[in-house]
Design an enzyme around this catalytic site. Structure first.
Site, PDB file in Angstrom:
ATOM      1  N   GLU A 116      -7.048 -24.061   9.983  1.00  0.00           N
ATOM      2  CA  GLU A 116      -6.022 -23.015   9.945  1.00  0.00           C
ATOM      3  C   GLU A 116      -4.724 -23.464  10.604  1.00  0.00           C
ATOM      4  O   GLU A 116      -3.874 -22.638  10.933  1.00  0.00           O
ATOM      5  CB  GLU A 116      -6.525 -21.730  10.622  1.00  0.00           C
ATOM      6  CG  GLU A 116      -7.814 -21.162  10.070  1.00  0.00           C
ATOM      7  CD  GLU A 116      -7.740 -20.696   8.616  1.00  0.00           C
ATOM      8  OE1 GLU A 116      -6.655 -20.776   8.000  1.00  0.00           O
ATOM      9  OE2 GLU A 116      -8.787 -20.277   8.096  1.00  0.00           O
ATOM     10  N   HIS A 140      -7.152 -17.200  16.752  1.00  0.00           N
ATOM     11  CA  HIS A 140      -7.897 -16.642  15.616  1.00  0.00           C
ATOM     12  C   HIS A 140      -9.370 -16.573  15.978  1.00  0.00           C
ATOM     13  O   HIS A 140      -9.950 -17.569  16.434  1.00  0.00           O
ATOM     14  CB  HIS A 140      -7.695 -17.525  14.383  1.00  0.00           C
ATOM     15  CG  HIS A 140      -8.606 -17.194  13.251  1.00  0.00           C
ATOM     16  ND1 HIS A 140      -8.655 -15.950  12.660  1.00  0.00           N
ATOM     17  CD2 HIS A 140      -9.526 -17.947  12.582  1.00  0.00           C
ATOM     18  CE1 HIS A 140      -9.549 -15.958  11.684  1.00  0.00           C
ATOM     19  NE2 HIS A 140     -10.097 -17.157  11.619  1.00  0.00           N
ATOM     20  N   HIS A 142     -13.379 -14.256  15.104  1.00  0.00           N
ATOM     21  CA  HIS A 142     -14.169 -13.488  14.136  1.00  0.00           C
ATOM     22  C   HIS A 142     -14.901 -12.352  14.850  1.00  0.00           C
ATOM     23  O   HIS A 142     -16.135 -12.354  14.913  1.00  0.00           O
ATOM     24  CB  HIS A 142     -15.189 -14.394  13.446  1.00  0.00           C
ATOM     25  CG  HIS A 142     -14.613 -15.498  12.622  1.00  0.00           C
ATOM     26  ND1 HIS A 142     -15.369 -16.536  12.117  1.00  0.00           N
ATOM     27  CD2 HIS A 142     -13.350 -15.726  12.193  1.00  0.00           C
ATOM     28  CE1 HIS A 142     -14.602 -17.360  11.411  1.00  0.00           C
ATOM     29  NE2 HIS A 142     -13.355 -16.892  11.458  1.00  0.00           N
ATOM     30  N   GLU A 170      -5.753   3.029  25.959  1.00  0.00           N
ATOM     31  CA  GLU A 170      -4.892   1.897  26.339  1.00  0.00           C
ATOM     32  C   GLU A 170      -4.183   1.248  25.147  1.00  0.00           C
ATOM     33  O   GLU A 170      -3.196   0.526  25.329  1.00  0.00           O
ATOM     34  CB  GLU A 170      -5.739   0.809  27.008  1.00  0.00           C
ATOM     35  CG  GLU A 170      -6.379   1.223  28.317  1.00  0.00           C
ATOM     36  CD  GLU A 170      -5.376   1.214  29.457  1.00  0.00           C
ATOM     37  OE1 GLU A 170      -4.895   0.145  29.810  1.00  0.00           O
ATOM     38  OE2 GLU A 170      -5.077   2.315  29.965  1.00  0.00           O
ATOM     39  N   HIS A 211     -12.670 -11.125   7.370  1.00  0.00           N
ATOM     40  CA  HIS A 211     -12.657 -12.459   7.981  1.00  0.00           C
ATOM     41  C   HIS A 211     -12.450 -12.420   9.504  1.00  0.00           C
ATOM     42  O   HIS A 211     -13.286 -12.936  10.238  1.00  0.00           O
ATOM     43  CB  HIS A 211     -11.577 -13.313   7.299  1.00  0.00           C
ATOM     44  CG  HIS A 211     -11.517 -14.724   7.786  1.00  0.00           C
ATOM     45  ND1 HIS A 211     -11.161 -15.777   6.991  1.00  0.00           N
ATOM     46  CD2 HIS A 211     -11.737 -15.265   9.012  1.00  0.00           C
ATOM     47  CE1 HIS A 211     -11.196 -16.896   7.690  1.00  0.00           C
ATOM     48  NE2 HIS A 211     -11.537 -16.608   8.923  1.00  0.00           N
TER      49      HIS A 211
HETATM   50  O1  2HA Z   1     -12.407 -22.556  11.955  1.00  0.00           O
HETATM   51  O2  2HA Z   1     -12.320 -19.647  11.449  1.00  0.00           O
HETATM   52  O3  2HA Z   1     -10.777 -19.442   9.348  1.00  0.00           O
HETATM   53  C1  2HA Z   1     -13.060 -21.819  10.993  1.00  0.00           C
HETATM   54  C2  2HA Z   1     -12.309 -20.606  10.708  1.00  0.00           C
HETATM   55  C3  2HA Z   1     -11.513 -20.600   9.476  1.00  0.00           C
HETATM   56 ZN    ZN Z   2     -11.752 -17.798  10.548  1.00  0.00          ZN
END
Ligand code: 2HA
Ligand code: ZN
Length: 275
Positions: A116, A140, A142, A170, A211
Site C-alpha cells: 500500500e 492502515h 484491519h 468522545e 477491508h
Molecule cells: O499489508 O493490509 O491492504 C496487507 C494489507 C493490504
Molecule cells: Zn489492508
C-alpha cells in the site's frame, strides 16, 4: 549503538506491536509509514546501506520529493516486527520527481515497502499539504468491528460519521471533521491510492469498505489513538445494533453533538448534522 536504539525507530516499532496486540493485524495485514524529520534521518544515516534501485510508485507527489519514510514491509507480519525489525521494516528515500522510492536501510533479504505504499505516499502528500507539514504518520489496519459496519451501513461519509459520532461521546471531539468512505476497490495500486488521497484532503481517516481503515496524524500517539477511538466506537455500534436487533431506543442527538463541540472547542463538520 544499533538503529533500534534510536527513539523514533523504537516509537515506530512500539506502535506496530500495539496494533498487533489489538488484533488489527492478522497475518501480513495492515501497514504503517512515518515521514522522518531531517534530524531523525541524520541520526539513522550512519546505519544506511548503499541505496537500492529506484522503484516507480505509479503515483506522483512532488511536495514530498526527497523525503525519507519508515515503512513496514510487503508481506511482513506485525507480529514479528519487534523481534526482527531488519527484515520486517525499512527506511526508503523518495526521488527528486516524487514518483519512486529506494531502500536505504532494512527490508533485508529482498523485501519491499508495503504493497500500500502508493496509498501511503499520496496520503502523506495530501495531509502534509493540508497541515503545513505537521502530519507525519499514515496507519492502515484491519479492525473487525469497523469492517463489519461496512456490510450494514450505506457507504457514505455521512452515514459512517454520524454512526461513529453517536456511538461514543468522545468521538466528535477526536474526529470533528468526520470520516470518509472509499467504496470497495482492489487494494495495493494507484487507483485506490488516488481515491483515498482525494478523501484525505478533507478527512483524517478514510474507511475502506470490506477491508479496513486509514488514519493520519502528526505523531504515533494521535494516529494510533484515532484508529483506536474509531474502532472502539464501531464496536459499540455493532454491540448496540446486535443487542437491539437494529432498533436503537435512543442515541446522542444532533443538538447534543453540537453541545459537545461547543464545550470542547472543536468545530464539527456541519454537513453531517441536521439543521
Ligand atoms: O499489508 O493490509 O491492504 C496487507 C494489507 C493490504
Ligand atoms: Zn489492508
Amino acid at each position: 549503538m544499533a538503529i533500534t536504539q534510536i527513539k523514533i525507530v523504537q516509537d515506530y516499532i512500539r506502535m506496530c506491536t500495539d496494533g498487533w496486540e489489538q488484533g488489527w493485524h492478522e497475518r501480513n495485514g495492515g501497514n504503517v509509514t512515518y515521514r522522518m524529520r531531517p534530524e531523525e534521518v541524520e541520526q539513522c544515516r550512519p546505519f544506511f546501506s548503499a541505496p537500492g534501485e529506484w522503484n516507480p510508485m505509479g503515483v506522483t507527489g512532488a511536495n514530498l520529493a526527497g523525503e525519507y519514510f519508515l515503512t513496514t514491509g510487503s508481506g511482513k507480519y506485525f507480529r514479528n516486527i519487534a523481534l526482527d525489525p531488519l527484515h520486517s521494516i525499512g527506511i526508503v528515500e523518495i526521488n527528486a520527481a516524487g514518483d519512486a522510492w529506494r531502500i536505504v536501510w532494512g527490508l533485508a533479504g529482498g523485501a519491499k515497502p508495503t504493497s500500500e505504499f502508493p496509498s501511503h505516499y499520496m496520503n502523506h502528500c495530501v495531509r502534509a499539504a493540508a497541515t503545513g507539514g505537521a502530519y507525519r504518520v499514515i496507519y492502515h489496519a484491519h479492525p473487525a468491528n469497523l469492517i463489519a459496519m461496512t456490510y450494514v451501513l450505506p457507504l457514505t461519509a455521512r452515514d459512517f460519521t454520524r454512526a461513529l459520532w453517536q456511538s461514543a461521546t468522545e468521538c466528535p471531539v477526536v474526529f470533528p471533521g468526520g470520516v470518509g468512505v472509499v467504496p470497495w476497490m482492489v487494494p495495493g495500486g494507484a487507483e485506490i491510492a488516488l481515491a483515498t488521497s482525494e478523501l484525505m484532503k478533507e478527512f483524517d481517516a478514510a474507511v475502506w469498505a470490506h477491508h479496513g481503515l486509514f488514519c493520519s496524524g502528526p505523531d504515533f500517539d494521535t494516529t494510533f489513538g484515532l484508529m483506536h477511538t474509531i474502532e472502539k466506537s464501531a464496536q459499540i455500534w455493532v454491540l448496540a445494533q446486535s443487542a437491539s436487533g437494529g432498533k436503537l431506543r435512543q442515541t446522542i442527538r444532533d443538538d447534543e453533538l453540537r453541545a459537545i463541540a461547543r464545550e470542547f472547542g472543536v468545530t464539527l463538520n456541519e454537513k453531517f448534522l441536521d439543521p
